[in-house]
Design an enzyme around this catalytic site. Structure first.
Site, short mmCIF file in Angstrom:
data_model
loop_
_atom_site.label_atom_id
_atom_site.label_comp_id
_atom_site.label_asym_id
_atom_site.label_seq_id
_atom_site.Cartn_x
_atom_site.Cartn_y
_atom_site.Cartn_z
N GLN A 1 0.74 -1.05 -0.02
CA GLN A 1 -0.06 0.12 0.05
C GLN A 1 0.85 1.27 -0.01
O GLN A 1 0.26 2.35 -0.15
CB GLN A 1 -0.94 -0.15 1.40
CG GLN A 1 -1.85 -1.11 1.25
CD GLN A 1 -2.55 -1.57 2.61
OE1 GLN A 1 -2.10 -0.68 3.46
NE2 GLN A 1 -3.30 -2.30 2.78
N HIS B 1 -0.86 -0.62 5.82
CA HIS B 1 -0.96 0.70 6.78
C HIS B 1 -0.03 1.59 6.94
O HIS B 1 0.73 1.76 8.17
CB HIS B 1 -1.14 -0.35 8.26
CG HIS B 1 -2.17 -1.41 8.11
ND1 HIS B 1 -2.21 -2.35 9.26
CD2 HIS B 1 -3.05 -1.69 7.25
CE1 HIS B 1 -3.38 -3.14 8.92
NE2 HIS B 1 -3.69 -3.00 7.66
N GLU C 1 -13.75 3.02 10.90
CA GLU C 1 -14.07 4.18 11.80
C GLU C 1 -14.13 5.72 11.11
O GLU C 1 -13.15 5.99 10.51
CB GLU C 1 -13.06 4.05 12.99
CG GLU C 1 -13.06 2.85 13.68
CD GLU C 1 -12.19 2.67 15.08
OE1 GLU C 1 -12.19 1.60 15.84
OE2 GLU C 1 -11.55 3.78 15.27
N TYR D 1 -7.52 5.52 20.53
CA TYR D 1 -8.77 5.23 19.88
C TYR D 1 -8.69 3.76 19.91
O TYR D 1 -9.65 3.15 19.39
CB TYR D 1 -8.91 5.87 18.61
CG TYR D 1 -8.97 7.41 18.76
CD1 TYR D 1 -10.39 7.68 18.58
CD2 TYR D 1 -8.11 8.43 18.77
CE1 TYR D 1 -10.78 9.18 18.83
CE2 TYR D 1 -8.31 9.37 19.11
CZ TYR D 1 -9.57 10.07 19.06
OH TYR D 1 -9.76 11.24 19.37
N TYR E 1 -9.68 -11.43 9.51
CA TYR E 1 -9.84 -11.78 8.21
C TYR E 1 -10.00 -13.42 8.21
O TYR E 1 -10.68 -13.73 7.14
CB TYR E 1 -8.51 -11.49 7.39
CG TYR E 1 -8.53 -10.04 6.99
CD1 TYR E 1 -9.38 -9.31 6.50
CD2 TYR E 1 -7.46 -9.12 7.61
CE1 TYR E 1 -9.16 -8.01 6.09
CE2 TYR E 1 -7.29 -7.83 7.32
CZ TYR E 1 -8.15 -7.34 6.57
OH TYR E 1 -8.15 -5.78 6.36
#
Length: 495
Positions: free
Chosen positions: A205, A274, A366, A376, A387
């Site tokens: 990513q 991430h 979220e 959080y 998963y």
């Protein structure tokens, strides 16, 4: 206040689980450690648990039947206000319906996993019944506005996994592509590739992520997957730099680069998930940005690790004197909030509130109202399954915990991506609302909040492609970066 909901988050039919996994592009997602009570134990498969314990009465698709149970697949029952009642019903039972409680035989995490599985079944049924927004003669009708979708840059015109769009004050825009190149977009035309950009690692990513022009100081701020200086050539971490763009010639050129934020080389990892990588300015001399937890789990809660945080710095990279203070002597500079998984949406609303959207695993994306020094909760609490169909989490604080819960959760996952606030004159009845994208969900959603609470949620785009970024242009049009197909579209008023 009860939320006015006009959508079914996510995607249809057999793509449900595949879509959740598809939020990971070119990389396998890392799982987080199981809670202590599950470590060393074989974890329960939640789909099988539902079939064994719930389907005989509620149906394999939550359609009801069996012992006279009603369908759970209604618009009302899909609302998140039913999360806790569903959980309590499974845990404690419903004596009036002859339903035994499972609190004596299943953990809270497994019971929550059943709720998530029911949400997946509901979405599948609701999508099949109602679909998503569809135009009539090219015009979409929403709660407050009619609008059209225009193509700005079509497939085959040079975009390759476009990642973000950022607007200059003159209306031009920068368009990043994950592999490391960037265009200037001017009146629907893409420039030559910008020369002299920093080296990036395209690892899963990560790559060239955000590019945000500062409204007044002439700098452009970039979020990149920065390569480690030595050793593993694939190791990288999110880094924030700024520089100047020379647009005087036929080819745009990058120069004068300065580092705004980077972590110690010891934190660089050959992991492709991430990265976070969103940037926003508050108009008061500060820049906010996000760094994902890189699949590492618990370090997101530790201020001595850079992972899973949002940051607040002065625009030159120095630390504001009023930033949160942490007792740990090795706390990473600039931390604003922590306990995040992968914040890929970040914006500041018209009242100055800072918001993020972030990916959960299989569910539990979220929308968070960010507060200084708040945590959080990832990976201690989450509104999701793993998963592999296991249930490591439950979504509420236990005794002694003070994690900040989301303003909204998407379960099932939409694979939350870009986030912005509606401004300008194009859509006056949406002004001040948030617009949020979803990759696997193929969705753009309008969110209205008041006093830190969500009051309206409406899907305005569905199934045009994987929504990678959402940004509001200077004229007030809503621009959407799509992957598969790689193109840019925008929402414009129909009248």
């Amino acid at each position: 206040m009860e939320v006015v909901t006009k959508l079914f988050h996510g995607f249809m039919g057999a793509t449900l689980l595949a879509g959740s996994l598809a939020c990971v592009v070119g990389a396998k997602s890392a799982s987080s450690p199981a809670p202590s009570h599950q470590q060393g134990q074989r974890q329960t498969n939640i789909s099988k648990l539902y079939e064994d314990t719930c389907a005989k009465c509620h149906g394999s698709g939550a359609q009801g039947g069996g012992g006279g149970t009603k369908s759970l697949n209604t618009k009302d029952k899909f609302d998140e206000k039913w999360d806790k009642p569903f959980f309590d019903a499974v845990k404690k039972g419903v004596a009036s319906a002859g339903m035994d409680g499972y609190g004596a035989t299943q953990s809270d995490e497994e019971i929550w996993g059943l709720v998530v599985h029911i949400r997946e079944l509901q979405l599948k049924a609701l999508r099949e019944e109602f679909g998503g927004p569809q135009p009539t003669n090219g015009v979409y009708s929403s709660q407050y506005h009619k609008y059209k979708v225009e193509t700005v840059v079509d497939r085959g015109q040079g975009l390759k996994l476009p990642w973000a769009i950022g607007f200059m004050k003159d209306g031009k825009a920068l368009v990043t592509n994950r592999s490391g190149f960037m265009f200037v977009l001017d009146k629907g035309k893409l420039s030559e590739k910008v020369e002299g950009l920093p080296e990036v690692v395209e690892n899963g990513q990560g790559g060239l992520m955000d590019a945000i022009p500062h409204p007044t100081n002439g700098y452009v701020y970039l979020a990149i997957a920065d390569p480690k200086k030595s050793g593993d050539s694939r190791a990288c971490l999110t880094k924030i730099v700024r520089g100047k763009l020379d647009l005087s010639g036929s080819t745009p050129k990058w120069s004068g680069q300065q580092t705004i934020w980077e972590a110690d080389q010891k934190f660089y990892l050959n992991v492709g998930v991430h990265f976070g990588g969103k940037i926003v300015f508050d108009g008061k001399g500060h820049v906010y940005f996000s760094v994902g937890e890189r699949g590492q789990g618990n370090p997101a809660l530790d201020p001595t690790y850079p992972f899973g945080k949002t940051y607040r710095l002065n625009e030159d990279g120095t630390v504001p004197s009023d930033n949160p203070k942490f007792s740990e002597p090795n706390a990473i500079k600039g931390i604003f909030s922590m306990g995040h998984r992968n914040p890929q949406g970040l914006t500041i609303d018209l009242d100055g509130n800072v918001w993020d959207t972030e990916h959960g695993p299989r569910g539990g994306d979220e929308l968070n109202l960010l507060k200084p020094a708040a945590s959080y909760g990832w990976p201690k609490i989450a509104f999701s399954l793993n998963y592999n169909d296991s249930a490591p989490w439950q979504p509420w604080n236990r005794a002694g915990e003070k994690y900040t819960l989301p303003v909204h959760r998407w379960t099932p996952s939409i694979a939350a991506s870009g986030l912005d606030v509606v401004r300008g004159d194009a859509f006056p009845k949406w002004k001040g609302d948030l617009v949020a994208g979803g990759l696997a969900g193929n969705t753009v959603q309008r969110i209205r909040t008041k006093g830190g609470k969500m009051t309206e949620l409406e899907e305005i785009i569905f199934k045009l492609g994987r929504v990678r970024d959402v940004r509001v242009g200077p004229e007030g049009y809503i621009y959407v970066i799509l992957n598969d197909p790689d193109k840019i579209v925008r929402l414009v008023p129909a009248n």
